[in-house]
Design an enzyme around this catalytic site. Structure first.
Site, PDB file in Angstrom:
ATOM      1  N   GLY A   1     167.523 -34.372  30.654  1.00  0.00           N
ATOM      2  CA  GLY A   1     167.538 -33.743  31.976  1.00  0.00           C
ATOM      3  C   GLY A   1     168.210 -32.390  31.886  1.00  0.00           C
ATOM      4  CB  ALA A   2     170.880 -30.833  32.240  1.00  0.00           C
ATOM      5  CG  MET A   3     172.609 -30.161  25.601  1.00  0.00           C
ATOM      6  SD  MET A   3     173.393 -31.788  25.311  1.00  0.00           S
ATOM      7  CE  MET A   3     174.934 -31.254  24.564  1.00  0.00           C
ATOM      8  CD  GLU A   4     177.048 -32.437  27.409  1.00  0.00           C
ATOM      9  OE1 GLU A   4     175.904 -32.625  27.890  1.00  0.00           O
ATOM     10  OE2 GLU A   4     177.653 -33.297  26.745  1.00  0.00           O
ATOM     11  CG  ASN A   5     173.753 -26.610  24.891  1.00  0.00           C
ATOM     12  OD1 ASN A   5     173.806 -27.502  24.060  1.00  0.00           O
ATOM     13  ND2 ASN A   5     172.662 -26.334  25.589  1.00  0.00           N
TER      14      ASN A   5
ATOM     15  CG  HIS B   1     176.258 -35.023  34.467  1.00  0.00           C
ATOM     16  ND1 HIS B   1     176.472 -36.377  34.535  1.00  0.00           N
ATOM     17  CD2 HIS B   1     176.119 -34.740  33.151  1.00  0.00           C
ATOM     18  CE1 HIS B   1     176.464 -36.886  33.320  1.00  0.00           C
ATOM     19  NE2 HIS B   1     176.249 -35.899  32.446  1.00  0.00           N
ATOM     20  CD  GLU B   2     174.405 -31.600  32.036  1.00  0.00           C
ATOM     21  OE1 GLU B   2     175.088 -31.551  30.997  1.00  0.00           O
ATOM     22  OE2 GLU B   2     173.680 -32.580  32.334  1.00  0.00           O
TER      23      GLU B   2
ATOM     24  CG  HIS C   1     179.557 -33.088  30.041  1.00  0.00           C
ATOM     25  ND1 HIS C   1     180.215 -34.207  29.612  1.00  0.00           N
ATOM     26  CD2 HIS C   1     178.304 -33.491  30.361  1.00  0.00           C
ATOM     27  CE1 HIS C   1     179.388 -35.254  29.690  1.00  0.00           C
ATOM     28  NE2 HIS C   1     178.220 -34.847  30.143  1.00  0.00           N
TER      29      HIS C   1
ATOM     30  CD  GLU D   1     176.831 -37.888  28.644  1.00  0.00           C
ATOM     31  OE1 GLU D   1     176.868 -37.623  29.865  1.00  0.00           O
ATOM     32  OE2 GLU D   1     176.578 -37.035  27.776  1.00  0.00           O
TER      33      GLU D   1
HETATM   34 ZN   LIG Z   1     176.367 -35.808  30.378  1.00  0.00          ZN
END
Ligand SMILES: [Zn+2]
Ligand SMILES: *[C@@H]1O[C@H](CO)[C@@H](O)[C@H](O)[C@H]1NC(C)=O
Ligand SMILES: *[C@@H]1O[C@H](CO)[C@@H](O)[C@H](O)[C@H]1NC(C)=O
Ligand SMILES: *[C@@H]1O[C@H](CO)[C@@H](O)[C@H](O)[C@H]1NC(C)=O
Ligand SMILES: *[C@@H]1O[C@H](CO)[C@@H](O)[C@H](O)[C@H]1NC(C)=O
Ligand SMILES: *[C@@H]1O[C@H](CO)[C@@H](O)[C@H](O)[C@H]1NC(C)=O
Length: 947
Positions: free
Chosen positions: A339-343, A375-376, A379, A398
């Site tokens: 869905g998304a990535m917290e880079n 959410h991201e 992180h 998570e």
């Molecule tokens: Zn996450």
């Protein structure tokens, strides 16, 4: 990482009862991403691919056979240069070239250098894959031999002498890799704008793909500083974690980035595109939203820009720690697997998770954007600043983000009451999984998680949603200020470092209030043993007891627990309208003739059962005066009752009785809870004679709600003002059309027809689009379908495309469904990232289910070979298709499928297949035992009017 099939509210609901698309339950089982296939990965560039001949076959496992790095070398910093080519080379291959110098320190004497490298062709230096030098005049042993190990994805250098403890060295490599469209590592995404094909180079490193971009010590605890340089075409822009500090343009542009903070490899990101951005400043912090030019021009990034600043500000206060980086970039990508990535500093999203069109998008789309961003960004501190040492503790990372995303979103949109929705979208969702005998504890031991595939399997609903639920409970019994103080102490103590989950318990313990046991002891029971308790309250005797709750009472749990499935349960409760003091199970008793409700606001991760008299008191309270109970407890009573009935702890008819008051209910959360539970009845009975009575009952219950919304929307010309009222309107229309409440289908047909007549003027309100499209296509024919397909191909807003894609699965026409199934394996028609979910949508349709099952069975080995590398979620596929399975024949088919494909394998679906067999067995039993009672109850209730 964000959840992959995080389906926005209004998508799942309308179709829930239509049973055309039981998304809400599909997501319950989602695995966030797929296992990669360990076989056949990469090929050595030159030289040898096997270990030195000196290795005797009987020797103990060599260091390079282990999936974990030896702890002898620790990276300090990397200088990495990457040059992705956005045009194919003479062989039609998209490639990237690069070089990397990693400075590492030797902390344990060794004559081996082992570093991750996957699918990279390494340049040879005097016959070896790398060059080695010393820092500050350190003597360097010569390289005796170097080789690649495909299985464990290593580059190995055997040295003639040993490295010196305390000394630092530089390993230099040059390499070429493929910029494939596999959504892993450094990869390629494509899209078409104004008839021109555009290529984007982008990345997804979590969990084990940084090694596919450059040789690196690719484990979360191997934190280092990264100095990144990207070479790219003039006219394109390069982005990475740090802020760009230099741009030189010659024939190519060269962008240099500021050194990163000390960070893990899985959080790196590199992107080259012709995207544009909009920006804002939040206390001097640069916030940018990047996307395709057209999307930005259409203002689709504005909402994300608006909420990012407030959400970051909220977390700075909540964590009591300032945002650790010098900028915050967020980018929407046309092809993205999760869905998304917290880079860190450069968060990547699917378009539907970041872009919001003020005109075209629905309330559900907006909520999704808010919660995924929340959410991201959570992180950025929890996960990125402080990182768990190894993937076995993923649940804490998570689960934490999945909990605090509600707090961040609530801050950005205070009128939404979004914190309540966690009950539906996490707690109830994971209760369903965690009540199975095949569930597993949140926490795994470090040595149980080694291979990339085992790491991928950690990204599941248990980690995300149970993690969130138990942390919410912890925060509730500690109280939120105490929780936040402990958290802040933990984050400040371990900044730029790694931890294990018990470090958090210790910091929470230090700010402890009075608890009967330590945080550690209380939480161990929730994290080290699977499942959760059902608390039984007997108001006649005053006893309170607990028992491990299993959905199938006959299933045996073969996994012993050191705690014997006993929990420390914090119970909050209300007695006749008055909140009572929280107590820990078995300390007190409740009795008397008054109604009692336990687990107020559902703050605890457990179910509650009562003696029949109290159940009846609660039922009559619901029927006479339901507002006396908090709204999420009304939902909880329904959800508990249905699940207790499934587990044969109470009668099915008692569960059904909790839905009788719904004709008076106007709130969303209880309705949604009931619809999800009744969805199981639809799945079990929509191919049987019970379905008629079920529809009649639904019709009677939904009519008042449908009329209520017709009234407050002035004959459907307006939208309700309340956030959740908007969702409930969608439910009301969806269910009413399914059961043919007068006027509903006509309304929908006329809207869709108007749109077909004038495609550039869609008269349907965005909130209702999913429902209307689905029903119009279900009750229409090929014209309605083909029109949807045209609009799907032409859609410039990803969420619109996604609505149409799921609505096309609603048709009842078999040939249209089969044609659509074929489209899923053609990436020019359906993007690879969307293939699995499209098949699931089709399988959720009662007509499509057998077609999808045949389709998948017939092509299993092909699908597995072609898509097994990442973009296909096999677990979701199996879950989606087998949802209705409830006959002996279907069980046999499933078992045969397992046998027939043992050779091919099931990859990330291995567990899902076991669960499907377990669930089918349970369904068969349930239908046998309940069909007659359900039919009788429904028939009575739908023929007699309530008094
Ligand atoms: Zn996450
Ligand atoms: C890394 O890059 C920096 C800046 O260009 C340079 O000063 C340093 O020597 C490089 N280190 C290595 C090991 O190449
Ligand atoms: C790597 O080398 C192999 C063997 O020479 C070749 O087939 C492959 O195309 C190369 N990959 C890239 C990305 O250059
Ligand atoms: C973003 O904020 C601006 C300024 O407050 C406002 O005018 C605009 O409507 C907002 N956009 C969205 C999509 O919420
Ligand atoms: C809604 O439509 C009905 C029937 O078409 C009509 O009688 C009623 O006056 C309308 N109500 C409003 C508020 O427009
Ligand atoms: C396709 O999209 C373009 C641009 O958004 C629009 O002008 C055109 O009318 C659309 N075509 C159809 C058939 O709707």
């Amino acid at each position: 990482m964000g959840k992959v099939y995080y389906i926005s509210r209004n998508v799942g609901l309308c179709m829930l009862v239509l049973a055309a698309s039981a998304l809400a339950t599909i997501i319950a089982l989602s695995v966030a991403y797929n296992k990669e296939r360990a076989k056949n990965q990469g090929r050595p560039a030159d030289g040898t691919s096997s270990p030195p001949a000196a290795t005797t076959p009987s020797a103990a496992r060599e260091a390079w056979d282990s999936y974990r790095l030896p702890q002898s070398l620790i990276p300090v910093y990397y200088n990495v240069t990457l040059w992705p080519r956005l045009e194919p080379d003479a062989d039609g291959l998209y490639v990237f070239t690069g070089s990397s110098a990693v400075v590492f320190r030797c902390v344990k004497e060794t004559d081996l250098i082992i570093i991750h490298s996957n699918k990279l062709n390494l340049t040879s230096f005097q016959g070896h894959h790398a060059k080695l030098s010393g820092v500050g005049g350190v003597r360097v042993p010569t390289i005796q031999k170097s080789w690649l190990v495909v299985k464990t994805a290593y580059l190995v250098l055997q040295l003639q002498g040993r490295l010196t403890v305390g000394a630092s060295y530089v390993l230099f490599t040059e390499f070429q890799g493929e910029l494939a469209d596999d959504l892993e590592g450094f990869y390629r995404s494509e899209y078409v704008e104004d008839g021109v094909k555009k290529v984007v180079a982008t990345s997804q490193m979590q969990a084990t793909y940084a090694r596919k971009a450059f040789p690196c010590f690719d484990e979360p605890a191997m934190k280092a500083v990264f100095n990144i340089v990207i070479i790219h075409h003039r006219g394109t822009v390069a982005l990475s974690n740090g802020r760009e500090i230099g741009l030189k343009s010659a024939t190519q542009s060269i962008t240099t980035f500021e050194p990163t903070q000390r960070m893990s490899t899985y959080l790196l990101a590199f992107i080259v595109s012709d995207f544009v951005s909009i920006e804002s400043l939040q206390n001097h912090l640069l916030i940018r939203i990047w996307a395709r030019k057209k999307a930005i021009d259409d203002k689709q990034g504005d909402y994300a820009r608006n909420v990012t600043g407030p959400i970051l500000q909220f977390y700075e206060q909540y964590y009591n720690a300032s945002y650790p980086l010098s900028k915050s970039d967020q980018i929407a990508l046309p092809d993205f697997n999760a869905g998304a990535m917290e880079n860190w500093g450069l968060v990547t999203y699917r378009e539907t998770a970041l872009l919001y069109d003020p005109v075209e998008s629905s309330t559900g789309n907006k909520e999704r954007v808010t919660t995924v961003i929340a959410h991201e960004l959570a992180h950025m501190w929890f996960g990125n600043l402080v990182t768990l040492r190894w993937w076995n503790d993923l649940w804490l990372n998570e689960g934490f983000a999945s909990y605090v995303e509600y707090l961040g979103a609530d801050y950005a949109e205070p009128s939404w009451n979004i914190r309540d929705q966690m009950i539906l979208y996490d707690v109830h969702k994971v209760f369903a999984m965690d009540a199975l005998a095949s569930s597993h504890p949140l926490s795994r031991r470090e040595e149980e998680v080694n291979e990339p595939a085992q790491i991928s399997e950690m990204f599941n609903t248990i980690s995300y949603s149970k993690g969130a639920a138990v942390l919410r409970m912890l925060s509730d019994f500690l109280t939120e200020p105490v929780f936040a103080r402990g958290l802040s102490s933990y984050l400040n103590r371990f900044a730029f470092d790694n931890t294990v989950y018990t470090d958090l318990w210790e910091h929470l313990q230090q700010v402890n209030v009075h608890l009967p046991h330590s945080v550690h002891d209380i939480m161990n029971r929730w994290t080290l043993q699977m499942g959760f308790p059902v608390v039984s309250i007997d108001t006649r005797t005053g006893s309170i007891t607990q028992k491990h709750f299993l959905l199938d009472p006959d299933s045996a749990v073969d996994r012993p627990s050191q705690f014997n499935y006993v929990w420390f349960v914090p119970i909050k409760w209300i007695k006749t309208g008055e909140e009572q003091q929280q107590h820990w199970l078995l300390q007190k008793t409740v009795s008397g003739a008054d109604w009692v409700l336990a687990n107020t606001n559902v703050s605890g991760y457990f179910r509650v059962n009562y003696d029949l008299e109290n159940w009846n008191r609660l039922l009559s309270l619901l029927n006479s005066h339901h507002q006396a109970l908090p709204v999420i407890n009304r939902a909880q009573i329904i959800d508990d009752a249905f699940n207790l009935a499934r587990a044969k702890i109470i009668d099915t008819t008692l569960a059904l009785a909790t839905t009788k008051y719904l004709s008076k209910e106007r709130d969303y959360i209880p309705w949604e809870s009931a619809l999800r539970n009744l969805n199981y009845y639809i799945l079990m009975f929509d191919r049987t004679e019970v379905y008629g009575a079920l529809q009649a009952y639904f019709k009677k219950q939904i009519e008042p709600l449908f009329e209520h919304f017709r009234g407050i929307t002035a004959n459907w010309t307006k939208v309700p003002t309340g956030h959740t009222d908007q969702y409930n309107q969608i439910n009301a229309v969806g269910v009413a059309c399914t059961v043919n409440v007068g006027g509903c289908r006509e309304l929908i047909r006329s809207w869709y027809r108007q749109w077909m007549e004038s495609p550039s003027h869609n008269p349907i309100h965005s909130n209702l689009k999913s429902t209307v499209y689905c029903h119009a296509i279900a009750f229409g024919g090929v014209d309605e379908w083909d029109f949807a397909w045209t609009m799907f191909k032409n859609a410039t807003l990803a969420s619109e495309a996604s609505r149409l894609r799921s609505a096309m699965a609603c048709t009842k026409t078999p040939w249209l469904l089969n044609r659509y199934l074929d489209y899923t394996l053609d990436p020019t028609k359906i993007r690879k990232q969307d293939a699995t979910s499209t098949i699931q949508y089709i399988a959720a349709n009662v007509v499509g289910m057998p077609l999808a099952w045949n389709f998948v069975r017939a092509r299993w080995s092909y699908i597995f070979q072609q898509y097994g590398k990442g973009s296909f979620s096999f677990a979701n596929l199996i879950n989606g298709i087998t949802k209705r399975f409830s006959t002996e024949f279907e069980l046999q088919e499933l078992k045969k499928f397992k046998e027939d494909n043992l050779q091919v394998g099931f990859g990330s679906a291995t567990l899902a297949l076991e669960q499907a067999i377990e669930k089918t067995t349970a369904n068969i039993k349930w239908v046998t035992e309940n069909k007659a009672d359900v039919l009788r109850w429904l028939t009575e209730e739908s023929t007699f009017r309530e008094t």
